[in-house]
Design an enzyme around this catalytic site. Structure first.
Site, PDB file in Angstrom:
ATOM      1  N   GLY A  31      -5.117  18.685  -3.208  1.00  0.00           N
ATOM      2  CA  GLY A  31      -6.202  18.408  -4.146  1.00  0.00           C
ATOM      3  C   GLY A  31      -7.542  18.937  -3.665  1.00  0.00           C
ATOM      4  O   GLY A  31      -7.596  19.814  -2.807  1.00  0.00           O
ATOM      5  N   GLY A  36      -9.147  29.217  -4.867  1.00  0.00           N
ATOM      6  CA  GLY A  36      -8.013  29.656  -4.037  1.00  0.00           C
ATOM      7  C   GLY A  36      -6.721  29.016  -4.525  1.00  0.00           C
ATOM      8  O   GLY A  36      -5.700  29.694  -4.720  1.00  0.00           O
ATOM      9  N   HIS A  37      -6.755  27.700  -4.739  1.00  0.00           N
ATOM     10  CA  HIS A  37      -5.578  27.003  -5.258  1.00  0.00           C
ATOM     11  C   HIS A  37      -5.190  27.577  -6.632  1.00  0.00           C
ATOM     12  O   HIS A  37      -4.013  27.792  -6.929  1.00  0.00           O
ATOM     13  CB  HIS A  37      -5.862  25.506  -5.443  1.00  0.00           C
ATOM     14  N   ASP A 152      -3.668  29.578   5.408  1.00  0.00           N
ATOM     15  CA  ASP A 152      -2.979  28.754   6.412  1.00  0.00           C
ATOM     16  C   ASP A 152      -1.807  29.564   6.968  1.00  0.00           C
ATOM     17  O   ASP A 152      -0.645  29.296   6.681  1.00  0.00           O
ATOM     18  CB  ASP A 152      -2.519  27.444   5.762  1.00  0.00           C
ATOM     19  N   MET A 188     -12.401  30.054   1.001  1.00  0.00           N
ATOM     20  CA  MET A 188     -12.467  28.817   0.211  1.00  0.00           C
ATOM     21  C   MET A 188     -11.592  27.765   0.861  1.00  0.00           C
ATOM     22  O   MET A 188     -10.482  28.064   1.324  1.00  0.00           O
ATOM     23  CB  MET A 188     -11.998  29.073  -1.208  1.00  0.00           C
ATOM     24  N   SER A 189     -12.100  26.548   0.925  1.00  0.00           N
ATOM     25  CA  SER A 189     -11.360  25.451   1.542  1.00  0.00           C
ATOM     26  C   SER A 189     -11.899  24.129   1.005  1.00  0.00           C
ATOM     27  O   SER A 189     -13.111  24.004   0.765  1.00  0.00           O
ATOM     28  CB  SER A 189     -11.556  25.501   3.064  1.00  0.00           C
ATOM     29  N   SER A 190     -11.002  23.173   0.838  1.00  0.00           N
ATOM     30  CA  SER A 190     -11.452  21.853   0.384  1.00  0.00           C
ATOM     31  C   SER A 190     -12.451  21.267   1.379  1.00  0.00           C
ATOM     32  O   SER A 190     -13.372  20.548   1.000  1.00  0.00           O
ATOM     33  CB  SER A 190     -10.253  20.917   0.253  1.00  0.00           C
ATOM     34  N   ARG A 191     -12.265  21.579   2.660  1.00  0.00           N
ATOM     35  CA  ARG A 191     -13.158  21.018   3.687  1.00  0.00           C
ATOM     36  C   ARG A 191     -14.578  21.585   3.597  1.00  0.00           C
ATOM     37  O   ARG A 191     -15.501  20.983   4.140  1.00  0.00           O
ATOM     38  CB  ARG A 191     -12.581  21.245   5.079  1.00  0.00           C
TER      39      ARG A 191
HETATM   40  P1  AMP Z   1      -4.357  22.582   0.710  1.00  0.00           P
HETATM   41  O1  AMP Z   1      -4.724  21.837  -0.530  1.00  0.00           O
HETATM   42  O2  AMP Z   1      -5.513  22.925   1.575  1.00  0.00           O
HETATM   43  O3  AMP Z   1      -3.206  21.942   1.451  1.00  0.00           O
HETATM   44  O4  AMP Z   1      -3.813  23.986   0.231  1.00  0.00           O
HETATM   45  C1  AMP Z   1      -2.774  24.108  -0.710  1.00  0.00           C
HETATM   46  C2  AMP Z   1      -2.337  25.551  -0.757  1.00  0.00           C
HETATM   47  O5  AMP Z   1      -3.440  26.379  -1.145  1.00  0.00           O
HETATM   48  C3  AMP Z   1      -1.869  26.064   0.617  1.00  0.00           C
HETATM   49  O6  AMP Z   1      -0.747  26.908   0.435  1.00  0.00           O
HETATM   50  C4  AMP Z   1      -3.068  26.830   1.101  1.00  0.00           C
HETATM   51  O7  AMP Z   1      -2.767  27.845   2.032  1.00  0.00           O
HETATM   52  C5  AMP Z   1      -3.603  27.405  -0.199  1.00  0.00           C
HETATM   53  N1  AMP Z   1      -5.026  27.757  -0.049  1.00  0.00           N
HETATM   54  C6  AMP Z   1      -5.999  27.008   0.517  1.00  0.00           C
HETATM   55  N2  AMP Z   1      -7.163  27.693   0.533  1.00  0.00           N
HETATM   56  C7  AMP Z   1      -6.906  28.914  -0.022  1.00  0.00           C
HETATM   57  C8  AMP Z   1      -7.708  30.082  -0.276  1.00  0.00           C
HETATM   58  N3  AMP Z   1      -8.981  30.135   0.053  1.00  0.00           N
HETATM   59  N4  AMP Z   1      -7.108  31.140  -0.868  1.00  0.00           N
HETATM   60  C9  AMP Z   1      -5.784  31.097  -1.192  1.00  0.00           C
HETATM   61  N5  AMP Z   1      -4.985  30.032  -0.982  1.00  0.00           N
HETATM   62  C10 AMP Z   1      -5.541  28.950  -0.402  1.00  0.00           C
END
Ligand code: AMP
Length: 283
Positions: A31, A36-37, A152, A188-191
């Site tokens: 979430g 990116g997601h 990741d 891009m990152s949720s953090r």
């Molecule tokens: P997370 O919600 O961070 O666990 O990420 C869920 C999925 O989205 C994982 O497969 C991540 O590698 C991917 N993801 C996260 N950030 C990015 C991004 N900036 N670009 C592409 N995929 C991403």
């Protein structure tokens, strides 16, 4: 978009779709969704009949309880984003749906080398938690295709290994999608939501350091260039966990580059409380 909270209900619904010969693509997430997601979701939508996304902040993959407590939760906005993107199904389970027999009984996975390096080394137990949740999600969704982000990098390799270990290699195809970045290069990152204005400006140094490695890597021992990169991060205000250059195919740390082997540079570093990771293919 159909929302399922119960594994049994989702399973039943998907069974019907499978019987109708429809292809299922799956995008697991925690979430706090960003573009990116959504790029993963779009790739799945283009290549499958049905796309399932899941949102579950998995407690077993947080080695640091503070990181878990502070993980951003923006569920209403996430639902809007998924609807807009045309997601077919959202699975939004509770902890007891994912771990019906308790967390302790969720199994142990022989990840070998991957648990001894990089994220495996600096976040003990993290990949066991990742494998627990992904195994369970795959068991529920049984997708034809699984979409993960290169962001990741090591996680993609670990999940590849999990698919092998669980005998799913013939039935699930894993696709690694490129990392989406902000205009200035920050992955891009949720953090990133946890960064204040100043930290957000500093955060691009990770991308700049990876770009520095890409521009300056030369055959031979990369130690001195890794030290320069480490120094760049510290000067910007980071506390790096690691700056590494590894074989892009198996993550073996490279000590003497022949100029041909495919390389990936990987960084994890704290900016005050927030730990950021990123990587870049070098050649
Ligand atoms: P997370 O919600 O961070 O666990 O990420 C869920 C999925 O989205 C994982 O497969 C991540 O590698 C991917 N993801 C996260 N950030 C990015 C991004 N900036 N670009 C592409 N995929 C991403």
């Amino acid at each position: 978009m159909i929302l399922f909270k119960k594994a049994a209900d989702l399973r039943k619904w998907l069974e019907t779709q499978r019987k109708a010969d429809l292809n299922i693509g799956f995008v697991p997430t925690m979430g706090a969704l960003h573009a990116g997601h959504i790029s993963l979701l779009n790739t799945s939508k283009n290549r499958n009949d049905i796309t399932v996304a899941s949102i579950f902040v998995n407690p077993t993959q947080f080695n640091d309880p503070k990181d878990f407590e502070k993980y951003p939760i923006t569920i209403e906005k996430d639902i809007d984003l998924l609807e807009e993107a045309g997601c077919d199904v959202l699975f939004l389970p509770s902890v007891s749906e994912i771990y019906p027999h308790g967390i302790e009984k969720a199994g142990h996975f022989d990840l070998g080398y991957f648990e001894t390096i990089l994220e495996g080394k600096y976040r003990p137990g993290h990949f066991q938690g990742v494998c627990m949740v992904v195994q369970r999600l795959l068991e529920i969704v049984m997708p034809h295709k699984l979409y993960l982000g290169q962001k990741d990098y090591q996680q993609c390799m670990v999940i590849g290994k999990l698919i092998e270990l669980t005998g799913l290699k013939g039935s699930i195809t894993m696709t690694v999608c490129p990392t989406l970045r902000e205009k200035d290069g920050l992955a891009m990152s949720s953090r990133n939501m946890r960064l204040n204005e100043q930290e957000r400006k500093t955060a691009i140094q990770i991308f700049k350091t990876l770009s520095f490695l890409k521009e300056n890597i030369k055959p031979g021992n990369p130690d001195s260039i890794k030290k320069d990169a480490n120094r760049m991060l510290i000067q910007a205000g980071f506390k790096p966990d690691y700056v590494e250059i590894a074989d892009a195919d198996n993550l073996a740390i490279v000590n003497d580059w022949d100029g041909k082997q495919k390389l990936v540079a990987l960084i994890a570093a704290f900016l005050n409380e927030v730990r950021l990771i990123d990587n870049m293919l070098l050649n």
